[in-house]
Design an enzyme around this catalytic site. Structure first.
Site, short mmCIF file in Angstrom:
data_model
loop_
_atom_site.label_atom_id
_atom_site.label_comp_id
_atom_site.label_asym_id
_atom_site.label_seq_id
_atom_site.Cartn_x
_atom_site.Cartn_y
_atom_site.Cartn_z
N PRO A 71 -3.27 7.89 -1.37
CG PRO A 71 -1.99 9.43 -2.54
CD PRO A 71 -1.95 8.04 -1.99
N GLY A 72 -5.40 8.27 -3.17
CA GLY A 72 -6.66 8.21 -3.89
C GLY A 72 -6.61 8.49 -5.38
CG ASN A 73 -3.35 10.42 -7.45
OD1 ASN A 73 -4.13 11.37 -7.45
ND2 ASN A 73 -2.07 10.54 -7.16
CE LYS A 74 -1.74 3.06 -8.66
NZ LYS A 74 -1.07 3.84 -7.60
CG ASP A 79 -6.28 -4.53 7.78
OD1 ASP A 79 -6.37 -5.15 6.71
OD2 ASP A 79 -5.27 -4.55 8.50
CB CYS A 81 5.51 2.42 -7.11
SG CYS A 81 5.42 2.68 -5.35
CB ALA A 118 -8.26 3.90 -1.34
CG ASP A 170 -1.14 0.81 -5.86
OD1 ASP A 170 -0.16 0.28 -6.39
OD2 ASP A 170 -1.19 2.02 -5.58
C1 LIG Z 1 0.84 2.38 -2.29
S1 LIG Z 1 -0.32 3.15 -1.30
C2 LIG Z 1 -1.72 3.23 -2.34
C3 LIG Z 1 -1.69 4.36 -3.32
C4 LIG Z 1 -3.01 4.59 -3.98
N1 LIG Z 1 -3.48 3.38 -4.65
C5 LIG Z 1 -2.97 5.73 -4.99
O1 LIG Z 1 -2.70 5.47 -6.15
O2 LIG Z 1 -3.19 6.86 -4.63
C6 LIG Z 1 -0.79 1.89 -0.20
C7 LIG Z 1 -1.84 2.32 0.82
O3 LIG Z 1 -2.40 1.14 1.36
C8 LIG Z 1 -2.64 1.35 2.74
N2 LIG Z 1 -2.75 0.01 3.35
C9 LIG Z 1 -1.74 -0.83 3.62
N3 LIG Z 1 -2.23 -1.97 4.11
C10 LIG Z 1 -3.57 -1.87 4.13
C11 LIG Z 1 -4.62 -2.73 4.51
N4 LIG Z 1 -4.36 -3.95 4.99
N5 LIG Z 1 -5.88 -2.31 4.36
C12 LIG Z 1 -6.14 -1.07 3.88
N6 LIG Z 1 -5.18 -0.20 3.52
C13 LIG Z 1 -3.91 -0.60 3.63
C14 LIG Z 1 -1.47 2.17 3.19
O4 LIG Z 1 -1.76 2.88 4.36
C15 LIG Z 1 -1.28 3.10 1.98
O5 LIG Z 1 -2.03 4.27 2.12
#
Ligand SMILES: C[S@@+](CC[C@H](N)C(=O)[O-])C[C@H]1O[C@@H](n2cnc3c(N)ncnc32)[C@H](O)[C@@H]1O
Length: 552
Positions: free
Chosen positions: A278-281, A326, A404, A276, A346
């Site tokens: 930083p949380g925009n989606k 996780d 992305c 999630a 994402d």
């Molecule tokens: C691409 S960013 C997500 C951006 C977010 N969806 C947004 O639009 O603001 C990916 C995020 O997933 C987290 N992440 C990676 N693997 C993860 C997991 N197995 N469980 C939970 N979070 C995870 C990362 O720390 C990162 O913050």
């Protein structure tokens, strides 16, 4: 970045003194450049690498000429594409430039782009080929219109010389997007009034670049997303921005939430954002749920989790239950999660879509690169693992997977590997058809990456900076959706036919972009995508060939 191109594209019509190059060679010259352009669009990488990777066998001066044409065409690509929308040569000359081209032939669009470049921007302003070669007269028939249209664009953009239309770093920032967030408690009408007071005028139609002091509703997400000129900053210290009613969010990044919540009705179940921060989606999904029901948000990184919490508080998302955990450790059948019906995935990716520059194109590829490929492989393994975990949720009927990245390794190939997995087959996971995945968005997936299956390719979305967004990829899994075996519609031998996911292989858990180790329910084991298996096979073959050579 400056690329030197201090030679001309020569042939027997206008060649360097003493050079005689056959018509066939010239045709190959344009075709080679177009093939490499196709390769670059699909895989990025460097221009130099693209020649070999696209199977173009050119060396010395010939290779240099082709490289210069590719680089110059890329510099003018946005304006050339703009021309193709007003002078639609591809549809007007369908017979010469068919939509589907044979295997190993360049796409019609790339071929037209290199020809247009030479006609409009090369020093000699002409296509260096015989008039008998059909693509040349097919383009020349529209010469007058093309030139007039180019002048019109030049005037509109206020450029003194047509060369000033070349792409420069930062072009992708020509639009700033602001998403309206109803969770903050105010209405869209109030936002419009606020913007009027700030001196902004709302246009009824999209105009690019967005004129100074104007804004308009984005054509694909008109209810929530608004486009402003690239240099606007009205939100700095503004009450709407500070209060979470106006959120700065790239257009492509809004698409996954929109696709996820297609046909959502209150009471259907709960939603989950697996990655999630930083949380925009997350905040957009929350808004699409009208801030009601329950939205689970997982974030593994402690620091990013703090950012997520702040973001959700600012955006007044009261229906989100965020947890620092996780996603792959979650129990799909648990009491807490068993009512989840939709999952947004994402995950971390290479971020290659965020690159807004041309400099990567001229990187030397001496290391195009084992390490880059290895990194992509690891990411793809991790991304696949996340999707397979999401497949396990008993009541989930929709999973949106986005990145992305513009690399097929992280996009279509991961999706294809997921579709080929045992659990996908067992539980009937397929892809939602185009009709349910923002059908008005034109740029779809790459059929050559979906085993030639055009329906599968159509069902996913790709974005590139020239679409006035970041590079992005969105796919949507649904139960009983479209599967690879549901008809290969392209008359072409697939370049990479997806194979079953090989699972599991006893190796260390893969690391992702941020360098954090990934772990899932297949702890300590690594899932391999078809791409990884293929790469390993090729590496072995290469090693064998080298050994043979040494012995000889
Ligand atoms: C691409 S960013 C997500 C951006 C977010 N969806 C947004 O639009 O603001 C990916 C995020 O997933 C987290 N992440 C990676 N693997 C993860 C997991 N197995 N469980 C939970 N979070 C995870 C990362 O720390 C990162 O913050």
């Amino acid at each position: 970045m400056r690329i030197s191109a201090n030679f001309s594209y020569s042939d027997h019509h206008c060649s360097r003194p003493g050079t005689l190059v056959s018509t066939r060679a010239i045709m190959n010259f344009y075709k080679s450049a177009a093939l490499a352009l196709d390769h670059l669009e699909k895989n990025q990488g460097s221009v130099k690498g693209s020649l070999a990777a696209a199977g173009v066998n050119a060396v010395g001066g010939e290779a240099k000429r082709i490289l210069a044409l590719i680089i110059e065409t890329l510099k003018y690509r946005p304006v050339l594409l703009q021309l193709l929308t007003t002078v639609p040569i591809l549809s007007l000359e369908k017979l010469t430039f068919p939509r589907k081209t044979p295997f190993r032939a360049p796409s019609s669009q790339s071929l037209v782009l290199v020809l247009l470049h030479d006609l409009l921007f090369s020093p000699r302003a002409r296509i260096e080929a015989s008039d008998k070669w059909p693509p040349k007269p097919a383009v020349m028939r529209h010469q007058a219109r093309l030139k007039a249209e180019l002048v019109r664009i030049q005037i509109k953009e206020g450029k003194g010389r047509k060369e000033d239309l070349a792409k420069t770093a930062g072009d992708g920032e020509a639009v700033r997007y602001v998403r309206f967030n109803p969770n903050a408690g105010r209405t869209l009408e109030e936002l419009f009034e606020h913007l009027t007071k700030k001196g902004y005028e709302r246009l009824e139609e999209a105009v690019y670049p967005v004129p100074e002091g104007k804004y308009f509703a984005d054509p694909h997400l008109p209810e929530v997303l608004f486009a402003f000129p690239g240099n606007s900053n009205w939100w700095v210290g503004d009450e709407w921005y500070e209060g979470g009613g106006a959120i700065l969010q790239d257009k492509a990044s809004c698409m996954p939430a929109r696709v996820l919540m297609e046909e959502w009705v209150e009471g259907e179940g709960e939603c989950l954002d697996a990655t999630a921060a930083p949380g925009n989606k997350t905040s957009y999904v929350s808004a699409l749920m009208s801030n009601k029901g329950k939205l689970h948000a997982f974030e593994r990184s402690p620091n990013r989790f703090k950012t997520l919490e702040k973001m959700l508080a600012k955006a007044k998302c009261t229906n989100v239950k965020a947890q620092r955990a996780d996603f792959t450790d979650s129990d799909p059948k648990s009491k807490e999660l068993k009512n989840v019906t939709r999952i947004l995935l994402d995950p971390s990716c290479s971020g290659s879509g965020i690159v807004n520059r041309l400099d990567y194109l001229v990187d030397d590829d001496t290391e195009e690169s084992d390490s880059k490929n290895e990194r992509l492989e690891k990411l793809a393994g991790f991304q696949l693992q996340m999707i397979l975990h999401a497949f396990k949720f008993p009541n989930v009927n929709r999973i949106v997977y986005s990145t992305c990245s513009i690399h097929a390794e992280e996009d279509e190939r991961v999706v294809m590997s997921a579709l080929q997995s045992g659990i996908a087959k067992e539980r009937g996971w397929g892809l939602a058809r185009r009709a349910g995945v923002i059908p008005s968005w034109e740029r779809r997936g790459r059929p050559e990456e979906t085993g030639g299956n055009e329906d599968l390719a159509e069902s996913v979305i790709r974005c590139l900076p020239e679409d006035k967004t970041n590079g992005f990829f969105v796919s949507c899994f649904v139960r009983n959706g479209l599967r690879p075996e549901d008809g290969v519609t392209r008359d072409q031998r697939p370049s990479k036919r997806p194979r079953d996911v090989i699972e599991p292989v006893a190796e260390d858990a893969p690391a992702e972009g941020g360098g954090e180790a990934e772990a899932g329910d297949e702890r300590g084991k690594k899932l391999k995508t078809e791409a990884q298996v293929e790469r390993a096979r090729r590496k072995k073959q290469l090693q064998k060939a080298k050994k043979r050579k040494t012995v000889e």
